[in-house]
Scaffold this motif. Structure first.
Motif, PDB file in Angstrom:
ATOM      1  N   ALA A 125      41.809  37.732  47.920  1.00 14.22           N
ATOM      2  CA  ALA A 125      40.602  38.492  47.580  1.00 14.22           C
ATOM      3  C   ALA A 125      40.225  38.364  46.110  1.00 14.22           C
ATOM      4  N   HIS A 126      41.225  38.143  45.243  1.00 15.04           N
ATOM      5  CA  HIS A 126      40.901  38.073  43.812  1.00 15.04           C
ATOM      6  C   HIS A 126      40.087  36.832  43.460  1.00 15.04           C
ATOM      7  N   THR A 127      39.960  35.891  44.393  1.00 15.82           N
ATOM      8  CA  THR A 127      39.155  34.698  44.110  1.00 15.82           C
ATOM      9  C   THR A 127      37.681  34.900  44.458  1.00 15.82           C
ATOM     10  N   HIS A 128      37.327  36.070  44.991  1.00 15.77           N
ATOM     11  CA  HIS A 128      35.917  36.385  45.234  1.00 15.77           C
ATOM     12  C   HIS A 128      35.181  36.328  43.889  1.00 15.77           C
ATOM     13  N   PRO A 129      34.009  35.700  43.838  1.00 17.28           N
ATOM     14  CA  PRO A 129      33.318  35.509  42.555  1.00 17.28           C
ATOM     15  C   PRO A 129      33.073  36.786  41.760  1.00 17.28           C
ATOM     16  N   GLN A 130      32.902  37.918  42.444  1.00 16.17           N
ATOM     17  CA  GLN A 130      32.668  39.167  41.721  1.00 16.17           C
ATOM     18  C   GLN A 130      33.965  39.871  41.327  1.00 16.17           C
ATOM     19  N   ILE A 131      35.070  39.465  41.940  1.00 19.15           N
ATOM     20  CA  ILE A 131      36.354  40.110  41.670  1.00 19.15           C
ATOM     21  C   ILE A 131      37.173  39.338  40.636  1.00 19.15           C
ATOM     22  N   LEU A 132      37.110  38.013  40.674  1.00 17.66           N
ATOM     23  CA  LEU A 132      37.966  37.175  39.832  1.00 17.66           C
ATOM     24  C   LEU A 132      37.868  37.490  38.334  1.00 17.66           C
ATOM     25  N   PRO A 133      36.674  37.605  37.760  1.00 16.53           N
ATOM     26  CA  PRO A 133      36.622  37.885  36.314  1.00 16.53           C
ATOM     27  C   PRO A 133      37.301  39.201  35.942  1.00 16.53           C
ATOM     28  N   VAL A 134      37.211  40.173  36.833  1.00 12.39           N
ATOM     29  CA  VAL A 134      37.818  41.481  36.569  1.00 12.39           C
ATOM     30  C   VAL A 134      39.340  41.386  36.616  1.00 12.39           C
ATOM     31  N   ILE A 135      39.857  40.679  37.617  1.00 14.44           N
ATOM     32  CA  ILE A 135      41.317  40.572  37.752  1.00 14.44           C
ATOM     33  C   ILE A 135      41.896  39.705  36.631  1.00 14.44           C
ATOM     34  N   LYS A 136      41.144  38.730  36.173  1.00 15.24           N
ATOM     35  CA  LYS A 136      41.580  37.963  34.997  1.00 15.24           C
ATOM     36  C   LYS A 136      41.746  38.889  33.800  1.00 15.24           C
ATOM     37  N   GLU A 137      40.804  39.801  33.633  1.00 14.54           N
ATOM     38  CA  GLU A 137      40.872  40.760  32.530  1.00 14.54           C
ATOM     39  C   GLU A 137      42.092  41.669  32.674  1.00 14.54           C
ATOM     40  N   VAL A 138      42.349  42.128  33.889  1.00 14.48           N
ATOM     41  CA  VAL A 138      43.501  43.004  34.130  1.00 14.48           C
ATOM     42  C   VAL A 138      44.802  42.253  33.842  1.00 14.48           C
ATOM     43  N   ALA A 139      44.894  41.007  34.321  1.00 16.38           N
ATOM     44  CA  ALA A 139      46.096  40.205  34.067  1.00 16.38           C
ATOM     45  C   ALA A 139      46.312  40.015  32.565  1.00 16.38           C
ATOM     46  N   SER A 140      45.235  39.792  31.854  1.00 16.75           N
ATOM     47  CA  SER A 140      45.326  39.610  30.407  1.00 16.75           C
ATOM     48  C   SER A 140      45.795  40.892  29.726  1.00 16.75           C
ATOM     49  N   GLU A 141      45.303  42.027  30.184  1.00 13.97           N
ATOM     50  CA  GLU A 141      45.711  43.314  29.605  1.00 13.97           C
ATOM     51  C   GLU A 141      47.206  43.544  29.754  1.00 13.97           C
ATOM     52  N   TYR A 142      47.733  43.184  30.915  1.00 15.24           N
ATOM     53  CA  TYR A 142      49.162  43.392  31.165  1.00 15.24           C
ATOM     54  C   TYR A 142      50.002  42.193  30.733  1.00 15.24           C
ATOM     55  N   ARG A 143      49.329  41.166  30.221  1.00 14.13           N
ATOM     56  CA  ARG A 143      50.010  39.973  29.701  1.00 14.13           C
ATOM     57  C   ARG A 143      50.889  39.317  30.756  1.00 14.13           C
ATOM     58  N   VAL A 144      50.329  39.170  31.956  1.00 13.75           N
ATOM     59  CA  VAL A 144      51.070  38.528  33.044  1.00 13.75           C
ATOM     60  C   VAL A 144      50.219  37.409  33.647  1.00 13.75           C
ATOM     61  N   PRO A 145      50.869  36.431  34.264  1.00 22.43           N
ATOM     62  CA  PRO A 145      50.131  35.361  34.930  1.00 22.43           C
ATOM     63  C   PRO A 145      49.381  35.859  36.164  1.00 22.43           C
ATOM     64  N   LEU A 146      48.374  35.092  36.543  1.00 24.65           N
ATOM     65  CA  LEU A 146      47.578  35.362  37.732  1.00 24.65           C
ATOM     66  C   LEU A 146      47.604  34.124  38.619  1.00 24.65           C
ATOM     67  N   ARG A 147      47.916  34.330  39.894  1.00 21.34           N
ATOM     68  CA  ARG A 147      47.986  33.212  40.839  1.00 21.34           C
ATOM     69  C   ARG A 147      46.713  32.366  40.785  1.00 21.34           C
ATOM     70  N   GLY A 148      46.917  31.063  40.733  1.00 24.97           N
ATOM     71  CA  GLY A 148      45.796  30.143  40.788  1.00 24.97           C
ATOM     72  C   GLY A 148      45.192  29.809  39.444  1.00 24.97           C
ATOM     73  N   THR A 149      45.478  30.634  38.419  1.00 30.33           N
ATOM     74  CA  THR A 149      44.906  30.375  37.104  1.00 30.33           C
ATOM     75  C   THR A 149      45.976  30.229  36.028  1.00 30.33           C
ATOM     76  N   GLY A 150      47.214  30.594  36.355  1.00 26.01           N
ATOM     77  CA  GLY A 150      48.243  30.632  35.326  1.00 26.01           C
ATOM     78  C   GLY A 150      47.972  31.823  34.418  1.00 26.01           C
ATOM     79  N   LEU A 151      48.201  31.661  33.141  1.00 23.81           N
ATOM     80  CA  LEU A 151      47.864  32.726  32.197  1.00 23.81           C
ATOM     81  C   LEU A 151      46.381  32.699  31.891  1.00 23.81           C
TER      82      LEU A 151
END
Length: 251
Positions: free
Chosen positions: A125-151
């Motif tokens: 679901a995080h690859t949905h065009p409206q969801i992905l930018p938000v989850i990238k931001e969340v991953a960055s906040e917690y300083r953790v990798p995100l599946r499919g994008t790495g860091l």
């Protein structure tokens, strides 16, 4: 090359939890992602505490169960999240709502006393065009990798790729090894999505992908798989590979 076998759906049912832990203890699974707020969360937490070497991330939910925030934008006014077949056609997700729900799930996970390894999502679901930018931001906040994008940064030097080829009709030991070897020249790190489980009644009722998970478990715990990985110089690892000091600079 190194490979991460990440087992999805930790916390979904007791049978899923038991299968994941068996694949960890007897096989090649060093990494899993947890669905917080699901029926078998407490059981998953007990198993996690007895298996400290199993790295655990959050398997963000936007198509299963009930939102922790309860926002109607996530449910189309119902009690549960929208269904998977509704996800891709939905174009009115609200950025703040997605952010609040993702944060709520991660914070719930952390409140259990677990260390966050990385993020991914149920049904991609995080690859949905409206969801992905938000989850990238969340991953960055917690300083953790995100599946499919790495860091979530441009300075990452590891050649990383995610594959969902080990699924359903494509599940076999020979097929898995052939696929990994086809990626070996071009990548340093491959994440293989997997779903090992003991297919209990709860899983059969919840998921159309149930009995197939037992075959995945057989492959992932096969001594032959370990032998062939070693023979081809492929090491098994987890998402800590993407969190080395030099790659975190500039986050």
């Amino acid at each position: 090359m190194k490979v991460i076998f990440n087992a999805d759906d930790f916390g979904l049912t007791r049978g899923v939890n038991n299968g994941i832990v068996k694949a960890h203890q007897q096989g090649v699974v060093h990494s899993t992602t947890m669905m917080v707020g699901m029926d078998a969360e407490k059981h998953a937490l007990e198993l996690a505490r007895h298996n400290p070497d199993l790295r655990i991330g959050v398997h963000l939910r936007f198509t299963a169960g009930v939102p922790l925030t309860g926002h109607p934008n996530l449910t189309n006014g119902r009690a549960h999240f929208i269904k998977y077949d509704e996800l891709w056609g939905k174009q009115d997700f609200e950025t703040q709502v997605i952010y609040d729900e993702a944060k709520a799930q991660v914070e719930h996970f952390l409140s259990l006393g677990l260390e966050l390894s990385h993020l991914d999502s149920h049904h991609h679901a995080h690859t949905h065009p409206q969801i992905l930018p938000v989850i990238k931001e969340v991953a960055s906040e917690y300083r953790v990798p995100l599946r499919g994008t790495g860091l979530c940064q441009e300075s990452m030097t590891t050649r990383y790729v995610f594959t969902d080829e080990f699924y359903d009709q494509k599940v076999s030991l020979d097929g898995l090894m052939a696929h990994l070897l086809s990626l070996k020249t071009d990548y340093d790190l491959v994440e293989v999505m997997c779903h090992p489980a003991e297919a209990d009644q709860a899983l059969i009722l919840k998921s159309g992908y149930a009995l197939q998970r037992e075959l995945e478990l057989q492959v992932l715990t096969s001594p032959i798989l370990k032998e062939q990985l070693a023979q081809h110089g492929i090491a098994v690892t987890d998402y800590s590979e993407l969190v080395s000091t030099n790659q975190m600079v500039g986050v």
